[in-house]
Design an enzyme around this catalytic site. Structure first.
Site, PDB file in Angstrom:
ATOM      1  N   GLU A  93      -5.607   8.848  46.069  1.00  0.00           N
ATOM      2  CA  GLU A  93      -6.592   9.784  46.239  1.00  0.00           C
ATOM      3  C   GLU A  93      -6.910   9.139  47.584  1.00  0.00           C
ATOM      4  O   GLU A  93      -6.776   8.940  48.515  1.00  0.00           O
ATOM      5  CB  GLU A  93      -7.251   8.412  45.234  1.00  0.00           C
ATOM      6  CG  GLU A  93      -8.970   8.682  44.619  1.00  0.00           C
ATOM      7  CD  GLU A  93      -9.611   8.083  43.831  1.00  0.00           C
ATOM      8  OE1 GLU A  93      -8.284   7.610  43.209  1.00  0.00           O
ATOM      9  OE2 GLU A  93     -10.122   7.071  44.374  1.00  0.00           O
TER      10      GLU A  93
ATOM     11  N   ASP B 150     -10.908   9.403  49.322  1.00  0.00           N
ATOM     12  CA  ASP B 150     -12.065   9.417  48.854  1.00  0.00           C
ATOM     13  C   ASP B 150     -13.420   9.450  50.083  1.00  0.00           C
ATOM     14  O   ASP B 150     -13.250   8.903  51.151  1.00  0.00           O
ATOM     15  CB  ASP B 150     -12.097   8.338  48.550  1.00  0.00           C
ATOM     16  CG  ASP B 150     -11.234   7.645  47.136  1.00  0.00           C
ATOM     17  OD1 ASP B 150     -11.258   8.435  46.812  1.00  0.00           O
ATOM     18  OD2 ASP B 150     -11.361   6.513  46.592  1.00  0.00           O
TER      19      ASP B 150
ATOM     20  N   GLU C 242     -16.957   8.356  49.615  1.00  0.00           N
ATOM     21  CA  GLU C 242     -17.738   8.102  48.916  1.00  0.00           C
ATOM     22  C   GLU C 242     -18.599   7.481  49.527  1.00  0.00           C
ATOM     23  O   GLU C 242     -18.576   7.226  50.503  1.00  0.00           O
ATOM     24  CB  GLU C 242     -17.245   6.970  48.482  1.00  0.00           C
ATOM     25  CG  GLU C 242     -15.896   6.848  47.248  1.00  0.00           C
ATOM     26  CD  GLU C 242     -15.809   5.598  46.891  1.00  0.00           C
ATOM     27  OE1 GLU C 242     -15.247   5.570  45.343  1.00  0.00           O
ATOM     28  OE2 GLU C 242     -15.347   4.749  47.199  1.00  0.00           O
TER      29      GLU C 242
ATOM     30  N   TRP D 108     -20.610  -2.655  42.136  1.00  0.00           N
ATOM     31  CA  TRP D 108     -19.894  -2.987  43.307  1.00  0.00           C
ATOM     32  C   TRP D 108     -20.216  -1.941  44.672  1.00  0.00           C
ATOM     33  O   TRP D 108     -19.956  -2.905  45.745  1.00  0.00           O
ATOM     34  CB  TRP D 108     -18.108  -2.614  43.292  1.00  0.00           C
ATOM     35  CG  TRP D 108     -18.343  -0.996  43.084  1.00  0.00           C
ATOM     36  CD1 TRP D 108     -18.108   0.078  42.196  1.00  0.00           C
ATOM     37  CD2 TRP D 108     -17.744   0.064  44.265  1.00  0.00           C
ATOM     38  NE1 TRP D 108     -18.430   1.208  41.950  1.00  0.00           N
ATOM     39  CE2 TRP D 108     -17.920   1.244  43.693  1.00  0.00           C
ATOM     40  CE3 TRP D 108     -17.871  -0.402  45.607  1.00  0.00           C
ATOM     41  CZ2 TRP D 108     -18.349   2.689  44.269  1.00  0.00           C
ATOM     42  CZ3 TRP D 108     -17.643   0.774  46.147  1.00  0.00           C
ATOM     43  CH2 TRP D 108     -17.627   1.991  45.643  1.00  0.00           C
TER      44      TRP D 108
END
Length: 318
Positions: A131, A133, A135, A226
Site C-alpha cells: 500500500e 497512502d 490520507e 483512529w
C-alpha cells in the site's frame, strides 16, 4: 468611600475585561491553523503538466457508497453522511506509474473524516498486501486538516511508516494536486508538485518496498476510531454531509491485465517501469530544495522519531 468602591469596582471590571481579551487572543492564536500562515513556496517543475487527464468513468469503477457518488466528466463528488462513505477504484491494476488528482476537501468542522488517495492490493493479497497512502485527516479544530503519508509492503501493517505534515494552504477552499510516483527507483509523494517525502528502493528500504501491482483508490470515510487524536474526536454528523471533490485525474502507469502483460496508458507495450526517465527517477536540485523546505517547515511527525512506539526501529531508520 462610595466613590472609592465604585472606582475599585470599575478598575476590577477593566482588569477582568482585559484579562478576558488576552485569554481570547491567546486562545485564538493557538487555534490559528497551520495553513493560515504565510509561506513562500519553492519553485518546482510541474510534473502534473506532463500527462493528459482522463474522465472518471474511463478510469474508475464505483467501489462503495454508490448513492453518495456524483460523476461529471473529469470531476466527481464523494460524500460521507450517516448512511455511508464513498469510494472509487481504478479499472486497471498498475505496476509502477505516476498517479495524480486534484482534490478539494470538505469545509467546516470535519473531525474524524478521512479523504484518501492511495494505491493498494489488499483485496487480492489480504494477508500479504502492499500500500502507498496519502490520507488527509480531519482535525479537532475547525478547518484544520493534516496529510499523512504511509507505505506498507508485504502485509507489514504492524510497522506503519507514517509521516504527517501540516498544509501551507487551506485545502477546503480550492483544488490542489496530490500525486504519487512509484517506480523501481523510489516512491515520491507530492502536493502541488512539491515533493514532501521520498521512499527510496535501495539499502534497508528494499524489504519494505511495495512490489506487487496495485489499484488506485479515492475515498471519503469515517475514521472516528483512529483519525483524530487516536479516536478522541469522532465524526460529528451535525456538521455533515462531508463532500470531497476530485478532478483532473492522471493515471499514467504500467497497467497489468489478466495475462500479466504490461502496457502504458494508450496501448503501447512497455517494460515494468513507464516513468523511469530522468524527471521521475531522481530528484532535481530544485526538488531536493523544495522537499527540504517542506520537511523543515511542515512535517510534525515521522515514524523514525517515534521511539516510544518502536522497541526496535525499522532498519531504514537506523
Amino acid at each position: 468611600m462610595e466613590s472609592f468602591r465604585c472606582c475599585r469596582r470599575s478598575c476590577l471590571f477593566v482588569i477582568i475585561i482585559r484579562a478576558t481579551l488576552v485569554f481570547c487572543l491567546c486562545s485564538w492564536a493557538q487555534m490559528v491553523s497551520a495553513h493560515s500562515r504565510k509561506y513562500t513556496t519553492p519553485n518546482v517543475k510541474r510534473l502534473t503538466d506532463y500527462f493528459s487527464r482522463i474522465s472518471i468513468d474511463e478510469g474508475f469503477s464505483q467501489r462503495f457508497g454508490t448513492q453518495n457518488i456524483q460523476i461529471n466528466g473529469t470531476a466527481a463528488k464523494l460524500t460521507l453522511d450517516k448512511t455511508s462513505g464513498a469510494g472509487l477504484v481504478s479499472k486497471s491494476n498498475y505496476h509502477y506509474g505516476f498517479f495524480s488528482a486534484k482534490l478539494k476537501l470538505p469545509a467546516g468542522f470535519a473531525s474524524g473524516v478521512v479523504v484518501a488517495f492511495y494505491l493498494s492490493n489488499a483485496e487480492k493479497y489480504p494477508k500479504n498486501h502492499d500500500e502507498i497512502d496519502i490520507e488527509i485527516l480531519g482535525r479537532s479544530r475547525r478547518d484544520d486538516w493534516v496529510v499523512q503519508t504511509n507505505v506498507y509492503a508485504n502485509g507489514s501493517l504492524s510497522t506503519g511508516r507514517e509521516e504527517k505534515f501540516y498544509f501551507w494552504f487551506d485545502p477546503t477552499q480550492d483544488f490542489h494536486y496530490y500525486s504519487v510516483i512509484w517506480n523501481t527507483h523510489h516512491i515520491l509523494f507530492l502536493i502541488d508538485n512539491i515533493p514532501v517525502r521520498e521512499f527510496p528502493n535501495r539499502g534497508a528500504f528494499t524489504k519494505a518496498y511495495p512490489s506487487k501491482p496495485m489499484s488506485l483508490y479515492v475515498t471519503v470515510w469515517d475514521g472516528s476510531e483512529w483519525a483524530t487524536h487516536g479516536g478522541k474526536y469522532p465524526v460529528n454528523y451535525k456538521y455533515g454531509p462531508f463532500v470531497a471533490s476530485i478532478a483532473d485525474v492522471e493515471l499514467n502507469g504500467c497497467s497489468v491485465d489478466g495475462t500479466g502483460s504490461c502496457t502504458k496508458s494508450g496501448g503501447s507495450v512497455s517494460g515494468l517501469d513507464p516513468v523511469d526517465g530522468q524527471d521521475f527517477a531522481t530528484l532535481s536540485k530544485e526538488q531536493i530544495t523544495a522537499m527540504d523546505w517542506a520537511r523543515r517547515k511542515l512535517m510534525f511527525y515521522s515514524y523514525c522519531s517515534d521511539k516510544p512506539r518502536y522497541k526496535v526501529m525499522p532498519s531504514e531508520c537506523r
